[in-house]
Design a protein around this motif. Structure first.
Motif, PDB file in Angstrom:
ATOM      1  N   LYS A 510       0.815  -1.219   0.000  1.00 36.70           N
ATOM      2  CA  LYS A 510       0.000   0.000   0.000  1.00 36.70           C
ATOM      3  C   LYS A 510       0.848   1.268   0.000  1.00 36.70           C
ATOM      4  N   TYR A 511       2.088   1.144   0.466  1.00 39.74           N
ATOM      5  CA  TYR A 511       2.933   2.342   0.578  1.00 39.74           C
ATOM      6  C   TYR A 511       3.131   3.064  -0.762  1.00 39.74           C
ATOM      7  N   PRO A 512       3.183   2.362  -1.927  1.00 38.47           N
ATOM      8  CA  PRO A 512       3.348   3.098  -3.186  1.00 38.47           C
ATOM      9  C   PRO A 512       2.284   4.164  -3.428  1.00 38.47           C
ATOM     10  N   HIS A 513       1.063   3.943  -2.939  1.00 35.02           N
ATOM     11  CA  HIS A 513       0.014   4.944  -3.118  1.00 35.02           C
ATOM     12  C   HIS A 513       0.367   6.245  -2.403  1.00 35.02           C
ATOM     13  N   ILE A 514       1.160   6.142  -1.338  1.00 28.53           N
ATOM     14  CA  ILE A 514       1.624   7.316  -0.600  1.00 28.53           C
ATOM     15  C   ILE A 514       2.906   7.854  -1.221  1.00 28.53           C
ATOM     16  N   ALA A 515       3.867   6.957  -1.447  1.00 30.94           N
ATOM     17  CA  ALA A 515       5.167   7.374  -1.980  1.00 30.94           C
ATOM     18  C   ALA A 515       5.040   8.039  -3.345  1.00 30.94           C
ATOM     19  N   ALA A 516       4.042   7.635  -4.139  1.00 29.28           N
ATOM     20  CA  ALA A 516       3.872   8.207  -5.474  1.00 29.28           C
ATOM     21  C   ALA A 516       3.397   9.654  -5.440  1.00 29.28           C
ATOM     22  N   ASN A 517       2.842  10.096  -4.313  1.00 30.21           N
ATOM     23  CA  ASN A 517       2.324  11.463  -4.200  1.00 30.21           C
ATOM     24  C   ASN A 517       3.143  12.354  -3.278  1.00 30.21           C
ATOM     25  N   ILE A 518       3.950  11.781  -2.412  1.00 29.07           N
ATOM     26  CA  ILE A 518       4.448  12.514  -1.253  1.00 29.07           C
ATOM     27  C   ILE A 518       5.316  13.709  -1.609  1.00 29.07           C
ATOM     28  N   PHE A 519       5.981  13.696  -2.772  1.00 28.75           N
ATOM     29  CA  PHE A 519       6.836  14.831  -3.105  1.00 28.75           C
ATOM     30  C   PHE A 519       6.035  16.076  -3.479  1.00 28.75           C
ATOM     31  N   SER A 520       4.732  15.947  -3.618  1.00 30.97           N
ATOM     32  CA  SER A 520       3.894  17.140  -3.792  1.00 30.97           C
ATOM     33  C   SER A 520       3.722  17.885  -2.480  1.00 30.97           C
ATOM     34  N   ALA A 521       4.031  17.216  -1.368  1.00 31.13           N
ATOM     35  CA  ALA A 521       3.814  17.808  -0.045  1.00 31.13           C
ATOM     36  C   ALA A 521       5.094  17.987   0.754  1.00 31.13           C
ATOM     37  N   VAL A 522       6.113  17.175   0.471  1.00 29.29           N
ATOM     38  CA  VAL A 522       7.342  17.156   1.263  1.00 29.29           C
ATOM     39  C   VAL A 522       8.538  17.092   0.323  1.00 29.29           C
ATOM     40  N   LEU A 523       9.588  17.820   0.647  1.00 28.19           N
ATOM     41  CA  LEU A 523      10.803  17.785  -0.152  1.00 28.19           C
ATOM     42  C   LEU A 523      11.361  16.360  -0.235  1.00 28.19           C
ATOM     43  N   PRO A 524      11.883  15.956  -1.395  1.00 25.88           N
ATOM     44  CA  PRO A 524      12.473  14.616  -1.502  1.00 25.88           C
ATOM     45  C   PRO A 524      13.547  14.365  -0.451  1.00 25.88           C
ATOM     46  N   GLU A 525      14.353  15.386  -0.171  1.00 30.08           N
ATOM     47  CA  GLU A 525      15.434  15.226   0.799  1.00 30.08           C
ATOM     48  C   GLU A 525      14.944  15.210   2.243  1.00 30.08           C
ATOM     49  N   GLN A 526      13.636  15.428   2.451  1.00 31.93           N
ATOM     50  CA  GLN A 526      13.048  15.348   3.791  1.00 31.93           C
ATOM     51  C   GLN A 526      12.116  14.155   3.964  1.00 31.93           C
ATOM     52  N   ALA A 527      11.604  13.620   2.869  1.00 28.21           N
ATOM     53  CA  ALA A 527      10.484  12.670   2.922  1.00 28.21           C
ATOM     54  C   ALA A 527      10.962  11.264   3.255  1.00 28.21           C
ATOM     55  N   ALA A 528      10.933  10.897   4.534  1.00 25.44           N
ATOM     56  CA  ALA A 528      11.369   9.572   4.970  1.00 25.44           C
ATOM     57  C   ALA A 528      10.279   8.538   4.708  1.00 25.44           C
ATOM     58  N   VAL A 529      10.659   7.465   4.015  1.00 21.87           N
ATOM     59  CA  VAL A 529       9.738   6.385   3.656  1.00 21.87           C
ATOM     60  C   VAL A 529      10.307   5.080   4.204  1.00 21.87           C
ATOM     61  N   TRP A 530       9.448   4.311   4.867  1.00 22.62           N
ATOM     62  CA  TRP A 530       9.886   3.034   5.422  1.00 22.62           C
ATOM     63  C   TRP A 530      10.174   2.026   4.316  1.00 22.62           C
ATOM     64  N   SER A 531      11.248   1.275   4.512  1.00 20.60           N
ATOM     65  CA  SER A 531      11.560   0.112   3.686  1.00 20.60           C
ATOM     66  C   SER A 531      11.745  -1.057   4.642  1.00 20.60           C
ATOM     67  N   TYR A 532      10.744  -1.953   4.681  1.00 23.42           N
ATOM     68  CA  TYR A 532      10.792  -3.077   5.627  1.00 23.42           C
ATOM     69  C   TYR A 532      10.621  -4.385   4.849  1.00 23.42           C
ATOM     70  N   PRO A 533      11.722  -4.878   4.278  1.00 16.63           N
ATOM     71  CA  PRO A 533      11.627  -6.066   3.416  1.00 16.63           C
ATOM     72  C   PRO A 533      11.041  -7.296   4.092  1.00 16.63           C
ATOM     73  N   VAL A 534      11.189  -7.390   5.420  1.00 14.93           N
ATOM     74  CA  VAL A 534      10.686  -8.566   6.133  1.00 14.93           C
ATOM     75  C   VAL A 534       9.468  -8.162   6.959  1.00 14.93           C
ATOM     76  N   GLU A 535       8.282  -8.499   6.503  1.00 16.32           N
ATOM     77  CA  GLU A 535       7.094  -8.186   7.282  1.00 16.32           C
ATOM     78  C   GLU A 535       7.038  -9.109   8.498  1.00 16.32           C
ATOM     79  N   SER A 536       6.662  -8.551   9.647  1.00 11.35           N
ATOM     80  CA  SER A 536       6.619  -9.342  10.875  1.00 11.35           C
ATOM     81  C   SER A 536       5.320 -10.133  10.949  1.00 11.35           C
ATOM     82  N   LEU A 537       5.278 -11.066  11.872  1.00 11.85           N
ATOM     83  CA  LEU A 537       4.101 -11.922  12.013  1.00 11.85           C
ATOM     84  C   LEU A 537       3.027 -11.308  12.891  1.00 11.85           C
ATOM     85  N   GLY A 538       3.357 -10.248  13.605  1.00 10.37           N
ATOM     86  CA  GLY A 538       2.370  -9.613  14.471  1.00 10.37           C
ATOM     87  C   GLY A 538       3.021  -8.591  15.364  1.00 10.37           C
ATOM     88  N   MET A 539       2.197  -7.690  15.931  1.00  6.48           N
ATOM     89  CA  MET A 539       2.720  -6.616  16.761  1.00  6.48           C
ATOM     90  C   MET A 539       3.325  -7.128  18.062  1.00  6.48           C
TER      91      MET A 539
END
Length: 693
Positions: A510-539
């Motif tokens: 789902k993050y691409p729906h956010i990442a694809a728009n975020i530079f309209s609101a936040v500078l690229p050099e400021q816009a921190a986006v999570w990269s979590y290749p290993v999804e956990s099994l639960g909180m």
């Protein structure tokens, strides 16, 4: 009078704005005196119009008369006055962008206190060539925003938003509003007005760290825009101005152009002017943070030691221990008891400094998390220490939300204790501080204030002032802003931080729906986006995964999409990357190296949206950064057929290649004004490098 795309005229002793970037224009000279670029309502004075909820024809709008103006190369100040107040409107320009920054300074000209109920930062009228007859061809791009669904622009016609071509006026307004300390919990303080008849776009942003308001409505069959900070009707704000005292409004920024890419690009250049510099963040280092899909609120010494060598080997430069490094209590009570900010011997028995030293021994710099504007509702020790005047109040009681009480940074004890906390943390050897803010206070703070909204503005000003003091005192520290992800994405706040968390979205698909728009609101050099290749099994499940279980469920495409999500912004790497196979770790390392190679490019590039803005209904997305003859373009397939054609009507393509991952074998072709890629079905992403003639 002309100034940087604005034109003014004197009509009957009043000064009026007749042209705003060729977009908002009042062509009817007889109607000009009916409009002012300032709206100001004083308590007890007549709000003259049949207005309903609308903020126009306020008590001073018709009474303000032109007094003077002064102009330099990049600044214009116009002074108007009524019998009660003087208003100086400030316009500030910049050499490399068409954006204008605008704000008002109000002075009480009487010998008695007056109470402001509304004061705009900027007003202009005349949108649409034919006023209200144009409502079907005028569109608003409204930037909805909330937890996990940040930065979602929606395009709607003025007609569909309820603005019709009636008589002289209606009671309907199209409005955007936030009330409270989460400045962007429902929508961003920005919007784009599109005139389909002329192909012109008008963008604005409101720089308010709490409450703000804008409205688009009609008067005299013309359409106006009123933008600014809080007001009495919708935000619980009023302000008493003593005799000859003054008040300064929140600042706003405005720009127009012939495309969305143009106005967002100009706003991007402007934002770079107002963000404070941070020397250690100049190289935009990749950050690893234990929180997402790993430690959550329960970090500990053993896990940190297990992760650090693996993370360092991948190439991350900073390692952040998030919420839970503090307080000797079960992690389920962390938020209720937060506030002392002392290390947890329970989770870090060797001491937090030992953990910091261990991180540094692997060539990385260490970071910690704080939520400085609150204490937990069970942190009685700090509540007693601070005293009653240190907290937010509503209806005579301390405000309590989500097990938190809100600190007032106007209070000297609060500032002193939090300054001591930062000093203590810096003394551990920490070089990165993540400032979080996980709940909204509501209207504001009625204690020691003229109104709850006034108390909120004074607190946010005091907090940001304190933060700038900390940045000056500790120049080696990088400060990150966060508010349950992106609930404070306003540029009064963002001007103080090196980078900001854009979302708490936990699903990489789902993050691409956010990442694809975020530079309209936040500078690229400021816009921190999570990269979590290993999804956990639960909180609530920790350290149950093994090498075999992780690699059985985590595909190489999952790793690649996570990296592409964050590639063009600020990468916040997370999750149990130490359990991945060497092949998948190599993809992470390659992504980090490419991210590092793009640092200089990101700092000068402008956002580019070849397919317009994305939304959660779309199965494909493309978003990029453009500088010189290079377009770095992220392309996503989120469950579509994978045959993606990307239109580039204003670009002539010279060549294209897949920049990440380097081993990708997908077919990519191009025509002079488009690029085609066959990604195949499923969830996949690639970073393209497009060369331009």
């Amino acid at each position: 009078m002309h100034f940087k795309g604005l034109e003014f005229a004197l009509v009957g002793g009043k000064i009026v704005l007749t042209d705003c970037f060729g977009t908002a224009v009042c062509k009817d000279a007889e109607k000009l005196p009916n409009f002012n670029f300032v709206e100001l309502q004083i308590a007890g004075e007549n709000h003259a119009s049949h207005c309903g909820a609308k903020m126009f024809e306020s008590s001073e709008w018709s009474k303000l008369k032109y007094i003077s103006y002064s102009e330099t190369q990049n600044k214009l100040e116009i002074v108007q006055a009524s019998e009660l107040v003087s208003v100086a409107t400030h316009f500030e320009a910049y050499d490399d962008t068409d954006v204008l920054r605008v704000w008002n300074t109000v002075t009480n000209m009487t010998d008695k206190p007056i109470t402001l109920e509304h004061i705009s930062s900027f007003v202009c009228c005349g949108f649409g060539q034919n006023g209200t007859e144009s409502v079907n061809n005028l569109y608003l791009h409204k930037f909805y925003n909330s937890w996990h669904v940040e930065c979602q622009p929606v395009r709607s016609s003025f007609y569909n938003l309820g603005l019709f071509n009636g008589n002289e006026r209606c009671m309907k307004r199209i409005s955007g509003c936030n009330t409270g300390s989460w400045s962007t919990k429902e929508e961003l303080p920005q919007a784009i007005i599109e005139d389909a008849d002329t192909g012109r776009f008008f963008m604005f942003q409101i720089e308010a760290a709490g409450s703000w308001y804008y409205e688009i409505a009609d008067n005299k069959k013309l359409i106006y825009l009123n933008i600014g900070g809080p007001n009495s009707n919708f935000n619980g704000w009023s302000k008493v101005i003593q005799p000859h005292g003054g008040f300064v409004t929140e600042k706003v920024a405005i720009v127009a152009g012939d495309s969305i890419n143009k106005v967002v690009g100009e706003m991007t250049k402007y934002r770079r002017h107002i963000v404070s510099a941070c020397k250690p963040d100049k190289q935009l280092p990749v950050i690893f943070n234990e929180y997402m899909h790993l430690s959550w609120d329960n970090p500990n010494e053993e896990r940190t030691k297990k992760l650090v060598p693996s993370v360092a080997e991948l190439g991350a430069k900073y390692y952040v221990i998030d919420c839970g490094w503090h307080d000797d209590c079960p992690y389920t009570e962390i938020y209720q008891k937060a506030g002392k900010w002392q290390p947890s011997n329970l989770r870090f028995p060797s001491g937090i400094k030992a953990a910091v030293d261990f991180i540094k021994s692997y060539g990385m710099k260490a970071g910690l998390w704080l939520e400085p504007e609150i204490i937990g509702c069970k942190c009685s020790e700090m509540e007693e220490y601070y005293g009653d005047d240190a907290f937010f109040y509503r209806n005579g009681k301390k405000t309590v939300t989500s097990n938190r009480k809100f600190l007032d940074f106007r209070n000297e004890k609060v500032r002193e204790y939090m300054s001591e906390t930062v000093a203590r943390i810096a003394g551990y050897g920490v070089e990165y501080l993540k400032f979080d803010y996980n709940q909204d206070c509501g209207t504001g703070n009625e204690r020691n204030a003229d109104s709850a909204g006034d108390g909120l503005i004074e607190h946010t000003n005091a907090f940001l002032g304190w933060l700038f003091d900390m940045k000056a005192k500790y120049p080696a520290l990088i400060f990150e802003g966060c508010a349950s992800g992106g609930c404070r994405l306003d540029y009064k706040t963002l001007s103080a931080y090196s980078l900001v968390s854009t979302s708490d979205q936990t699903d990489y698909k789902k993050y691409p729906h956010i990442a694809a728009n975020i530079f309209s609101a936040v500078l690229p050099e400021q816009a921190a986006v999570w990269s979590y290749p290993v999804e956990s099994l639960g909180m609530d499940v920790f350290d149950v995964d093994t090498f075999e279980t992780v690699n059985a469920r985590v595909s190489t495409e999952q790793v690649v999409m996570n990296m592409v999500n964050a590639m063009l912004g600020r990468m916040h790497l997370a999750s149990a990357v130490h359990l991945l196979s060497e092949e998948k770790r190599a993809l992470i390392k390659e992504g980090i190296e490419l991210c590092n190679s793009l640092v200089a490019f990101k700092r000068e590039a402008l956002p580019y949206f070849p397919c317009g803005f994305n939304d959660f209904n779309k199965r494909e997305a493309a978003s990029g950064l453009l500088s010189g003859k290079t377009l770095e373009l992220a392309v996503w397939n989120m469950g579509g057929d994978g045959e993606i054609k990307i239109p580039l009507p204003d670009i002539t393509v010279k060549g294209v290649r897949i920049a990440y991952p380097a081993a990708a074998s997908e077919k990519v072709t191009f025509e002079p004004h488009s690029v085609n890629i066959s990604l195949g079905k499923g969830y996949k992403a690639r970073l393209l490098e497009i060369k331009i003639l």
